[in-house]
Enzyme design. Sequence first.
Site, PDB file in Angstrom:
ATOM      1  N   ARG A 103       0.749  -1.040   0.124  1.00  0.00           N
ATOM      2  CA  ARG A 103      -0.162  -0.082  -0.075  1.00  0.00           C
ATOM      3  C   ARG A 103       0.799   1.444  -0.083  1.00  0.00           C
ATOM      4  O   ARG A 103       2.038   1.220   0.119  1.00  0.00           O
ATOM      5  CB  ARG A 103      -1.043   0.155   1.305  1.00  0.00           C
ATOM      6  CG  ARG A 103      -0.358  -0.011   2.567  1.00  0.00           C
ATOM      7  CD  ARG A 103      -1.072  -0.091   3.664  1.00  0.00           C
ATOM      8  NE  ARG A 103      -0.283  -0.063   4.925  1.00  0.00           N
ATOM      9  CZ  ARG A 103      -1.176  -0.025   6.208  1.00  0.00           C
ATOM     10  NH1 ARG A 103      -2.384   0.038   6.386  1.00  0.00           N
ATOM     11  NH2 ARG A 103      -0.339  -0.025   7.146  1.00  0.00           N
ATOM     12  N   CYS A 107       3.635   8.356  -5.153  1.00  0.00           N
ATOM     13  CA  CYS A 107       4.346   9.729  -5.148  1.00  0.00           C
ATOM     14  C   CYS A 107       3.380  10.858  -4.856  1.00  0.00           C
ATOM     15  O   CYS A 107       2.617  11.217  -5.816  1.00  0.00           O
ATOM     16  CB  CYS A 107       5.273   9.968  -6.013  1.00  0.00           C
ATOM     17  SG  CYS A 107       6.248  11.595  -5.950  1.00  0.00           S
ATOM     18  N   ASN A 141      -4.597   7.181   4.663  1.00  0.00           N
ATOM     19  CA  ASN A 141      -4.639   6.464   5.721  1.00  0.00           C
ATOM     20  C   ASN A 141      -3.010   6.403   6.433  1.00  0.00           C
ATOM     21  O   ASN A 141      -2.252   6.028   5.498  1.00  0.00           O
ATOM     22  CB  ASN A 141      -5.103   5.037   5.805  1.00  0.00           C
ATOM     23  CG  ASN A 141      -4.822   4.101   7.021  1.00  0.00           C
ATOM     24  OD1 ASN A 141      -5.606   4.399   7.804  1.00  0.00           O
ATOM     25  ND2 ASN A 141      -3.599   3.393   6.909  1.00  0.00           N
ATOM     26  N   GLU A 142      -2.807   6.814   7.408  1.00  0.00           N
ATOM     27  CA  GLU A 142      -1.464   6.695   8.128  1.00  0.00           C
ATOM     28  C   GLU A 142      -0.279   7.284   7.131  1.00  0.00           C
ATOM     29  O   GLU A 142       0.384   6.423   6.580  1.00  0.00           O
ATOM     30  CB  GLU A 142      -1.047   5.193   8.493  1.00  0.00           C
ATOM     31  CG  GLU A 142      -1.885   4.734   9.575  1.00  0.00           C
ATOM     32  CD  GLU A 142      -1.316   3.395   9.990  1.00  0.00           C
ATOM     33  OE1 GLU A 142      -1.640   2.903  11.191  1.00  0.00           O
ATOM     34  OE2 GLU A 142      -0.737   2.931   9.203  1.00  0.00           O
ATOM     35  N   CYS A 151      10.700  10.175  -1.167  1.00  0.00           N
ATOM     36  CA  CYS A 151      10.829   9.656  -2.650  1.00  0.00           C
ATOM     37  C   CYS A 151      11.896  10.194  -3.385  1.00  0.00           C
ATOM     38  O   CYS A 151      12.042  11.594  -3.259  1.00  0.00           O
ATOM     39  CB  CYS A 151       9.370   9.730  -3.379  1.00  0.00           C
ATOM     40  SG  CYS A 151       9.523   9.475  -4.856  1.00  0.00           S
ATOM     41  N   CYS A 153      12.320  10.444  -6.716  1.00  0.00           N
ATOM     42  CA  CYS A 153      11.815  10.366  -8.291  1.00  0.00           C
ATOM     43  C   CYS A 153      12.222  11.802  -8.700  1.00  0.00           C
ATOM     44  O   CYS A 153      12.461  12.756  -8.322  1.00  0.00           O
ATOM     45  CB  CYS A 153      10.455  10.006  -8.580  1.00  0.00           C
ATOM     46  SG  CYS A 153       9.188  11.095  -8.043  1.00  0.00           S
ATOM     47  N   GLU A 306      -7.479   3.900  15.564  1.00  0.00           N
ATOM     48  CA  GLU A 306      -7.184   2.510  15.700  1.00  0.00           C
ATOM     49  C   GLU A 306      -6.562   2.034  17.184  1.00  0.00           C
ATOM     50  O   GLU A 306      -5.435   2.332  17.403  1.00  0.00           O
ATOM     51  CB  GLU A 306      -5.991   2.151  14.489  1.00  0.00           C
ATOM     52  CG  GLU A 306      -6.561   2.313  13.118  1.00  0.00           C
ATOM     53  CD  GLU A 306      -5.607   1.755  11.780  1.00  0.00           C
ATOM     54  OE1 GLU A 306      -4.540   1.009  12.506  1.00  0.00           O
ATOM     55  OE2 GLU A 306      -5.848   2.138  10.955  1.00  0.00           O
ATOM     56  N   GLU A 354      -2.361  -8.749   6.592  1.00  0.00           N
ATOM     57  CA  GLU A 354      -2.402  -8.411   8.007  1.00  0.00           C
ATOM     58  C   GLU A 354      -3.602  -9.582   8.582  1.00  0.00           C
ATOM     59  O   GLU A 354      -4.392  -9.403   9.439  1.00  0.00           O
ATOM     60  CB  GLU A 354      -3.230  -7.224   8.077  1.00  0.00           C
ATOM     61  CG  GLU A 354      -2.365  -5.992   7.995  1.00  0.00           C
ATOM     62  CD  GLU A 354      -3.203  -4.604   8.304  1.00  0.00           C
ATOM     63  OE1 GLU A 354      -4.392  -4.635   8.442  1.00  0.00           O
ATOM     64  OE2 GLU A 354      -2.339  -3.696   8.263  1.00  0.00           O
ATOM     65  N   GLN A 355      -3.228 -10.844   8.112  1.00  0.00           N
ATOM     66  CA  GLN A 355      -3.831 -12.010   8.506  1.00  0.00           C
ATOM     67  C   GLN A 355      -3.457 -12.406   9.974  1.00  0.00           C
ATOM     68  O   GLN A 355      -4.376 -12.854  10.853  1.00  0.00           O
ATOM     69  CB  GLN A 355      -3.424 -13.159   7.947  1.00  0.00           C
ATOM     70  CG  GLN A 355      -3.823 -13.093   6.364  1.00  0.00           C
ATOM     71  CD  GLN A 355      -3.266 -14.344   5.536  1.00  0.00           C
ATOM     72  OE1 GLN A 355      -2.578 -15.406   6.184  1.00  0.00           O
ATOM     73  NE2 GLN A 355      -3.310 -14.423   4.108  1.00  0.00           N
TER      74      GLN A 355
END
Length: 665
Positions: A103, A107, A141-142, A151, A153, A306, A354-355
Amino acid sequence: MQLGACYYPEQWPREFWERDARMMKEANFNVVRMGEFAWAKLEPEPGLYDFAWLDEAIGCMDKEGIKVVLGTPTPTPPKWLMDRYPTIYQKDKFGRTRGFGSRRHYCVNHPDYLALTRTIVQAVAVRYGKDERVKAWQIDNEFGCQDTTYCYCEKCLAAFRDWLEDKYGTIERLNEEWGTVFWSQTYRDWSELILPAYSVCDGADPDYHGHNPSLVLDYKRFSSDAVVRYQQLQIDLIRELSDKPITHNLMGHFPEIDYYKLSEPLDFVSWDNYLDYPWDVPSYRKAAMAHDLMRGVKNQNFWVMEQQSGPCGWNVLADTPKPGQLRLWTYQAVAHGADGIVYFRFRAARYGAEQYWYGILDHDSVPRRRYREIQTTCGELARLSPVLEGARVVADIAIVKSYDHLWSHSIQGHNRNFDYTRLLQEYYDAFSAHGFNVDLVSVKGDLSPYKVVVLPAFHLSDPSIKEWITRYVAGGGTAVFTFRSGSRTWNNAMTDQTLPGDFRELCGVEVEEFDSLNYGRRVGLRVNDGAAFASVWCDVLHSIGAQTVATYSDEYYDGEAAITVNDVGQGRAYYIGCDLDEKALRELMGSVAGSAGIQASPISGSGEGIEIVRKRKDGREFFVVMNHSMHEAQISLNGLFAELLTGSSANGEFTIDGFGVAIFE
């Protein structure tokens, strides 16, 4: 108070949804977070949107009286999108493309991804912006997780050059501020500027490539600002279409983004709180300080978006929370300012990375101990919500946390054993051990509410910062500086002033020389009538007006000043020229607090696991007392108190169970 869970209807059969909503209602939940990872489900083909499944999922929750925090799905751009726009992938410092498979594979400076973000966020906001079943929005998210802040690039290089030109105005000023004459690194125009990627000088430290420290600090600042700009793009789109509050889920002590800047445009801060996971040693005080930082970045209460609800990990698992710990961790969050608790996750995932990140329910959906404990806890919180929600932490002490200082220290750490965040934690723990609450505040923040302000390793400075802290001390405040303070300019060049630089006159002291302690060396100190030791750094001090508080008892600087205090106006400034062992630092900070007029708490406890948080709401004052040990402990109450969880009264000695909580008014 908002209580709920993170839920992913796209990952479960349709027939689960009503049953899950009923179980949430029975657990005393009133809110659920969903949608933040569902881009491929919301837009399965380019320009083809499917909101029917999300409408239905939101409807299932609404039937049980549960509102939705809706996440924008930008942390997980789908495979079809990445195949169409492959240059959106980040590049690492070696020039390698970081590809698909996890995930945050994008960029934030890429124009194509900015355009695609506008399209998907606008589509979701048009659909749900006025939907009364939606309580709030979460952006992405986060930000930065999976080491995605930095990054290298071509788009980032172009954006970095623009950022630098906007900051410095002329290339001549940049060269002067950075001191690029060193090693013939002078730049003639903006097109010559580089990113601090892999270079010939990698040395023993794989993360240190010998780049100009001013370049690296500005790159870290730029990268943080780029995330802030990307968040703002989404905020602006949503505000045009919705009047619901907006948040983002921060990550506590995460070091790569300036959370003061990231939080400024948000309506409220939320964060993801995992006290026991495989990549760090559990520490309730580390979690407490993270809560206080999350409260401090906007100086207001927050949510935990969370909250850990089971054993967690990716490829390996951390310990399983013991009976009582989920309740205890929830109350700790509330004690430090959480007005919302959203547990991650409702059910453990059967698929993907994330099992092993277990939730309230295991994979088989059977409600067991963790479900029942959370159900009981949320029932208590719902009952006590009129007292707890909106209550503020009462703190007379502040620690200044600066992301600029954190980044600068991370580039050149002075000593192999020095860690800026750990130093902040040591001072936090020293006050916490006395039962004193602590706020985390920003550079140039409002210091007027505090009797003591600590500025650990505050080495970056400029004239405005000097004026800010001098005004506070002269007006009656107590400032505590530590070793390495005042040694650099704001853009990360070494100062040419006698140390501690801008704070020399305020502290009434000069650093004659210093000693970096390596390979297990320790240096003794005389503090009051006791002994202490340093193991990282020693500044040898010469007074120019300050009084000596402690002297060294070892090395060639035996007898020289190690800690001083200087009276300035109505206040005073301490300079602590070395690190201190835990016992000595705790005693010293207790003395500093007492000298500043901070009163001891009327509630005290024996045992290392006792945490006490003083709170106030509408003139009512109460104390949340938590026992982070699995063994019962004794609490001493100086006066008659009502215990709000049980409705009983207490005076004198009170026994608190292992992993227990009590609230005294």
